[in-house]
Design a protein around this motif. Structure first.
Motif, PDB file in Angstrom:
ATOM      1  N   LYS A  86       9.950  10.536   3.291  1.00 52.46           N
ATOM      2  CA  LYS A  86       9.330  10.395   2.103  1.00 52.46           C
ATOM      3  C   LYS A  86       8.373   8.527   1.201  1.00 52.46           C
ATOM      4  O   LYS A  86       8.501   7.861   1.791  1.00 52.46           O
ATOM      5  N   LYS A  87       7.638   9.089   0.522  1.00 49.67           N
ATOM      6  CA  LYS A  87       7.221   7.857   0.223  1.00 49.67           C
ATOM      7  C   LYS A  87       7.433   7.712  -1.415  1.00 49.67           C
ATOM      8  O   LYS A  87       7.047   7.784  -1.950  1.00 49.67           O
ATOM      9  N   LEU A  88       7.942   6.128  -0.968  1.00 51.25           N
ATOM     10  CA  LEU A  88       8.588   5.464  -2.568  1.00 51.25           C
ATOM     11  C   LEU A  88       8.023   4.946  -3.175  1.00 51.25           C
ATOM     12  O   LEU A  88       8.148   5.319  -4.856  1.00 51.25           O
ATOM     13  N   ASN A  89       6.618   4.749  -3.159  1.00 55.44           N
ATOM     14  CA  ASN A  89       5.494   3.988  -4.831  1.00 55.44           C
ATOM     15  C   ASN A  89       4.920   5.299  -4.999  1.00 55.44           C
ATOM     16  O   ASN A  89       4.284   5.872  -3.951  1.00 55.44           O
ATOM     17  N   LYS A  90       4.724   5.920  -6.643  1.00 54.57           N
ATOM     18  CA  LYS A  90       4.485   6.764  -6.915  1.00 54.57           C
ATOM     19  C   LYS A  90       2.848   6.174  -6.901  1.00 54.57           C
ATOM     20  O   LYS A  90       2.778   5.380  -6.865  1.00 54.57           O
ATOM     21  N   PRO A  91       2.226   7.439  -6.943  1.00 49.97           N
ATOM     22  CA  PRO A  91       0.538   7.641  -6.731  1.00 49.97           C
ATOM     23  C   PRO A  91       0.291   6.400  -7.864  1.00 49.97           C
ATOM     24  O   PRO A  91       0.660   6.593  -8.503  1.00 49.97           O
ATOM     25  N   GLY A  92      -0.792   5.869  -6.998  1.00 50.62           N
ATOM     26  CA  GLY A  92      -1.738   4.918  -8.468  1.00 50.62           C
ATOM     27  C   GLY A  92      -1.015   3.391  -8.966  1.00 50.62           C
ATOM     28  O   GLY A  92      -0.834   2.950 -10.054  1.00 50.62           O
ATOM     29  N   SER A  93      -0.062   3.361  -7.910  1.00 53.57           N
ATOM     30  CA  SER A  93       1.249   2.013  -9.330  1.00 53.57           C
ATOM     31  C   SER A  93       1.113   1.132  -8.885  1.00 53.57           C
ATOM     32  O   SER A  93       0.231   0.872  -7.899  1.00 53.57           O
ATOM     33  N   LYS A  94       1.340  -0.217  -9.572  1.00 50.31           N
ATOM     34  CA  LYS A  94       0.891  -1.270  -8.784  1.00 50.31           C
ATOM     35  C   LYS A  94       1.762  -2.054  -9.129  1.00 50.31           C
ATOM     36  O   LYS A  94       3.503  -1.426 -10.049  1.00 50.31           O
ATOM     37  N   ILE A  95       1.794  -3.369  -8.710  1.00 51.31           N
ATOM     38  CA  ILE A  95       3.193  -4.174  -8.755  1.00 51.31           C
ATOM     39  C   ILE A  95       3.073  -5.170 -10.344  1.00 51.31           C
ATOM     40  O   ILE A  95       1.697  -5.523 -11.002  1.00 51.31           O
ATOM     41  N   ARG A  96       3.943  -5.057 -10.525  1.00 50.51           N
ATOM     42  CA  ARG A  96       4.296  -5.707 -12.031  1.00 50.51           C
ATOM     43  C   ARG A  96       3.913  -6.776 -12.323  1.00 50.51           C
ATOM     44  O   ARG A  96       4.391  -8.047 -11.533  1.00 50.51           O
ATOM     45  N   GLU A  97       3.198  -7.571 -13.501  1.00 49.60           N
ATOM     46  CA  GLU A  97       2.233  -8.619 -13.121  1.00 49.60           C
ATOM     47  C   GLU A  97       3.706 -10.300 -13.155  1.00 49.60           C
ATOM     48  O   GLU A  97       4.622  -9.386 -13.863  1.00 49.60           O
ATOM     49  N   GLY A  98       3.513 -11.060 -12.773  1.00 53.47           N
ATOM     50  CA  GLY A  98       4.171 -12.382 -12.876  1.00 53.47           C
ATOM     51  C   GLY A  98       5.771 -11.918 -11.960  1.00 53.47           C
ATOM     52  O   GLY A  98       6.300 -12.489 -11.661  1.00 53.47           O
ATOM     53  N   VAL A  99       5.264 -10.765 -10.779  1.00 49.18           N
ATOM     54  CA  VAL A  99       6.086 -11.025  -9.555  1.00 49.18           C
ATOM     55  C   VAL A  99       5.270 -11.173  -8.162  1.00 49.18           C
ATOM     56  O   VAL A  99       4.913 -10.946  -7.992  1.00 49.18           O
ATOM     57  N   GLU A 100       6.162 -12.593  -8.283  1.00 43.79           N
ATOM     58  CA  GLU A 100       5.725 -13.207  -6.532  1.00 43.79           C
ATOM     59  C   GLU A 100       6.982 -12.250  -5.510  1.00 43.79           C
ATOM     60  O   GLU A 100       8.521 -13.098  -5.559  1.00 43.79           O
ATOM     61  N   ASP A 150       1.188  -1.000  -0.070  1.00 40.36           N
ATOM     62  CA  ASP A 150      -0.233   0.057  -0.093  1.00 40.36           C
ATOM     63  C   ASP A 150       0.874   1.294   0.236  1.00 40.36           C
ATOM     64  O   ASP A 150       0.868   1.927  -0.948  1.00 40.36           O
ATOM     65  N   THR A 151       1.235   1.071   1.228  1.00 45.82           N
ATOM     66  CA  THR A 151       2.308   2.642   0.975  1.00 45.82           C
ATOM     67  C   THR A 151       4.365   2.179   1.393  1.00 45.82           C
ATOM     68  O   THR A 151       3.851   1.183   2.381  1.00 45.82           O
ATOM     69  N   PHE A 152       5.561   2.614   1.017  1.00 45.30           N
ATOM     70  CA  PHE A 152       6.438   2.443   1.214  1.00 45.30           C
ATOM     71  C   PHE A 152       7.102   3.100   1.908  1.00 45.30           C
ATOM     72  O   PHE A 152       7.130   4.724   1.423  1.00 45.30           O
ATOM     73  N   ILE A 153       6.962   3.217   3.072  1.00 44.19           N
ATOM     74  CA  ILE A 153       7.288   4.638   4.120  1.00 44.19           C
ATOM     75  C   ILE A 153       9.384   4.534   4.309  1.00 44.19           C
ATOM     76  O   ILE A 153       9.498   3.942   4.478  1.00 44.19           O
ATOM     77  N   TYR A 154       9.714   5.855   3.631  1.00 45.59           N
ATOM     78  CA  TYR A 154      10.886   6.006   4.004  1.00 45.59           C
ATOM     79  C   TYR A 154      11.707   6.909   4.500  1.00 45.59           C
ATOM     80  O   TYR A 154      11.179   7.782   4.392  1.00 45.59           O
TER      81      TYR A 154
END
Lengths: 358, 179, 158
Positions: C144-158, C102-106
């Motif tokens: 800082k919040k490292l994942n950009k808003p609206g981003s999602k995980i790439r397909e195929g990454v487990e 959800d959120t990567f807080i750094y």
């Protein structure tokens, strides 16, 4: 031809013609005093800048490069800063001795300057015991350091002063023996005689390998006597903060700093005088043509060139070698330098008696 | 009107006496050593004034550079050397003043009996004016002639050698195997 | 043999000292070896070494997708609590719940640039960037919040 000798002679003639002799002598002393103080200030500015630049280039850095063209005015700015700083005296210090010490150190440095020949015919006092006078007076400077270390009422200062005392007292021996080796070759203690004896070649070339060895020993010994790295145990930053001048600030610190650099200049000037002919140009035996070409370079330039070459050498040592431990320091002196310089002195005496030198 | 030379002499003498007096009266032992240093330097200055440069330089090397430095070292290594010394006993002070007076009188008597020769006379035998150049001093030191000093020189060398060996013996650590 | 050792000691010492002096002498005469960077002056053309560590960033591709699964390996690896990961549960097309980031807080102000989080990351989602000009007027800007808003995980990454 314009030379320092002619200038001093014309000033002397003018003063003696204008005033009576006593006043003329007094005025001349005054002028010499001002010249010496000016020289000190100039040396401080140049040598500190040189040290910082040399150290920077040897450590692949740039060094001071912001104040003035290429950083040349950095030391002027530093001096102004030091002059405006408050000169603190610690509470438990012996106030009188604490304030006396830096002046003693600088006065001793001024006194050693007296018999140094700067150029042909330019010498403040051509005393007949020249080099003995120099080694005698230079033994006084350790008193200033001991005084500063004691009066600061600080453990680091006291330790630094004691180390410095032990070091200077022991290294004076091999420095003295190296000086004596040249005195043996020359047969005179007077500086002008020593320089005149090198008219057909400098002693370092004329005296074969023993002269080279005593030159090396002299350089090592004076590096130790001026408390410079690799022999800087007296101020060893990493162990004693700043050794004997830990408690000094402002102009009093500046005087210690200045005296250190002036002492380097003086010992290098003496080394240049004894081994490299002082102001004497590079002469080779009786090659009249070659010698005449060399004479076109002014004698003051020869002297400055040699002295600054030796200063550069000592700075080179400082920025290359790691600091010695106290036991290594004393081992070096008593087990290596002293026996070597004694044997070397015997060899030199043999050379002098047999007349084997050129 | 005194000549400049006489003025220098009186300044030097006053300096020597004043610093000497301070050396014996100071209550801080380190300051005493420093006053002693100044007194000895003043004596070296007096030798310079007498144009005995070699003796002056030796005075500085031996007394100032050697002995005073050793004194200062021993002060550094003693306990509580930073404290003020206790005031001397009254009787001791009186006796030291008496000793000083006796020494002064003795010196005066000796000086009175001595025939001074005005400077400027060349070194004629018997007049007491000597050639004080370094070369002559060195030659006299090792001369075996009538007024040569080779015997005292060698005796002192042996004395110093004995002192040096004594120091080494005292400072030597006994090996673990020895008793 | 004592004397032989003594003399060879002296020569060995002289040789090693000369070796040191040759190196410093080489540096003294070769100005091109100087490594000083005159920083504010050369801000445009300044080159940092490859392994210089300035801050942690999360890599996003052109579809605004990252590779972070929200496994919190980096959070566990961090020695001083610099990273805080908030996870959520996504509903996959098959209708199953799946843990996701959800959120990567750094907290940059706590970070010592030790590189342990990058080594711990199993999917190489984060890396060290070279930007080092971090000064700001307010401390809170360093969180800082490292994942950009609206981003999602790439397909195929487990």
């Amino acid at each position: 031809m314009l030379s320092i000798e002619n200038i001093t002679h014309s000033i002397d003639a003018w003063l003696n013609g204008t005033f009576n002799p006593t006043v003329a002598v007094l005025l001349e002393s005054l002028i010499v005093g001002f010249c010496v103080i000016g020289l000190f200030a100039l040396l401080g500015l140049i040598l500190v800048l040189m040290e910082r630049k040399v150290s920077a280039y040897m450590q692949i850095r740039l060094g001071p490069n912001r104040v003035g063209p290429g950083g040349t005015l950095q030391t002027v700015a530093d001096t102004l800063k030091l002059a405006m700083k408050e000169g603190l005296t610690p509470d438990g210090a012996d106030k009188f001795l604490f304030n006396l010490a830096p002046f003693l150190v600088i006065v001793v440095a001024m006194m050693i300057l007296a018999p140094v020949a700067f150029a042909k015919g330019t010498q403040i006092w051509d005393i007949n015991i020249g080099v003995l006078y120099i080694s005698a007076v230079s033994s006084l400077s350790v008193i200033g350091i001991l005084m500063a270390g004691w009066a600061s009422n600080n453990k680091y200062s006291l330790l630094g002063a004691m180390r410095s005392g032990a070091q200077i007292v022991s290294y004076e021996l091999s420095a003295g023996l190296s000086i004596i080796s040249i005195v043996v070759l020359t047969g005179s203690l007077r500086i002008s005689d020593i320089i005149a004896s090198q008219e057909d070649g400098w002693w370092i070339f004329k005296g074969h390998i023993p002269a080279v060895i005593s030159f090396i020993i002299f350089i090592i010994a004076v590096t130790a006597e001026t408390n410079r790295a690799p022999f800087d145990l007296a101020e060893a930053e990493s162990e004693l903060t700043a050794g004997f001048h830990t408690e000094y600030s402002g102009m009093k610190f500046a005087l210690f700093f200045l005296a250190e650099y002036v002492n380097i200049f003086i010992v290098c000037a003496i080394a240049a005088t004894l081994f490299l002919g002082g102001w004497m140009p590079l002469h080779i035996g009786h090659w009249a043509g070659f010698n005449r070409v060399m004479d076109y370079v002014p004698s003051s330039l020869w002297f400055t060139g040699k002295t600054f070459f030796l200063i550069f050498l000592i700075m080179w040592f400082r920025w290359t070698f790691p600091r010695l431990r106290i036991d290594q320091l004393l081992n070096l002196e008593w087990k290596y330098l002293l026996p070597m310089s004694m044997v070397n002195l015997l060899l030199i005496t043999l050379i002098a008696i047999k007349g084997w030198h050129f | 009107m005194m000549s400049a030379s006489a003025v220098v002499f009186y300044i030097l003498s006053f300096f020597i006496l004043a610093t000497g007096l301070l050396a014996v009266t100071s209550r801080k032992i380190f300051r005493s050593a420093i006053w002693l240093l100044f007194s000895l330097t003043g004596i070296a200055g007096l030798y310079f004034w007498l144009q005995m440069e070699f003796v002056a330089a030796v005075q500085v090397v031996v007394y100032v550079g050697g002995i005073v430095v050793l004194i200062i070292f021993s002060i550094f290594l003693t306990q509580q050397s930073g404290k003020d010394l206790p005031a001397p006993l009254r009787s001791r002070a009186i006796f030291s003043v008496l000793a000083v007076c006796a020494g002064f009188v003795l010196t005066c008597v000796l000086l009175r009996g001595y025939v001074f020769v005005p400077a400027g006379h060349s070194g004629i035998a018997g007049t007491g004016v000597v050639d004080a150049s370094v070369g002559n001093i060195g030659a006299q030191m090792l001369s075996t002639s009538e007024h040569g000093y080779v015997l005292p020189f060698e005796v002192i060398s042996i004395l110093l050698l004995a002192a040096m060996i004594g120091c080494i013996v005292i400072a030597m650590k006994p090996k673990p195997g020895d008793k | 043999m004592f004397l032989k050792k003594y003399i060879s000691d002296v020569f060995g010492a002289v040789r090693s000292l000369l070796k040191g002096m040759r190196l410093t002498g080489y540096y003294f005469t070769h100005r091109k070896e100087i490594i000083t960077q005159q920083y504010p002056d050369n801000r445009e053309e300044m080159k940092l070494p490859e392994r210089f560590r300035g801050e942690v960033v999360m890599l996003h591709d052109e579809h605004n997708e990252h590779a972070c699964t929200g496994c919190t390996a980096c959070e566990l690896a961090c020695p001083n609590g610099t990273i805080k990961i908030i996870t959520k549960f996504d509903i996959t097309p098959e209708g199953k719940k799946k843990k996701a980031l959800d959120t990567f807080i750094y907290h940059l102000e706590l970070c010592t640039m030790c590189n342990l989080c990058i080594e711990a990351c199993p999917t190489d989602a984060i890396k060290m960037a070279q930007n080092f000009e971090h000064s700001v007027y307010d401390r809170s800007e360093l969180t800082k919040k490292l994942n950009k808003p609206g981003s999602k995980i790439r397909e195929g990454v487990e």
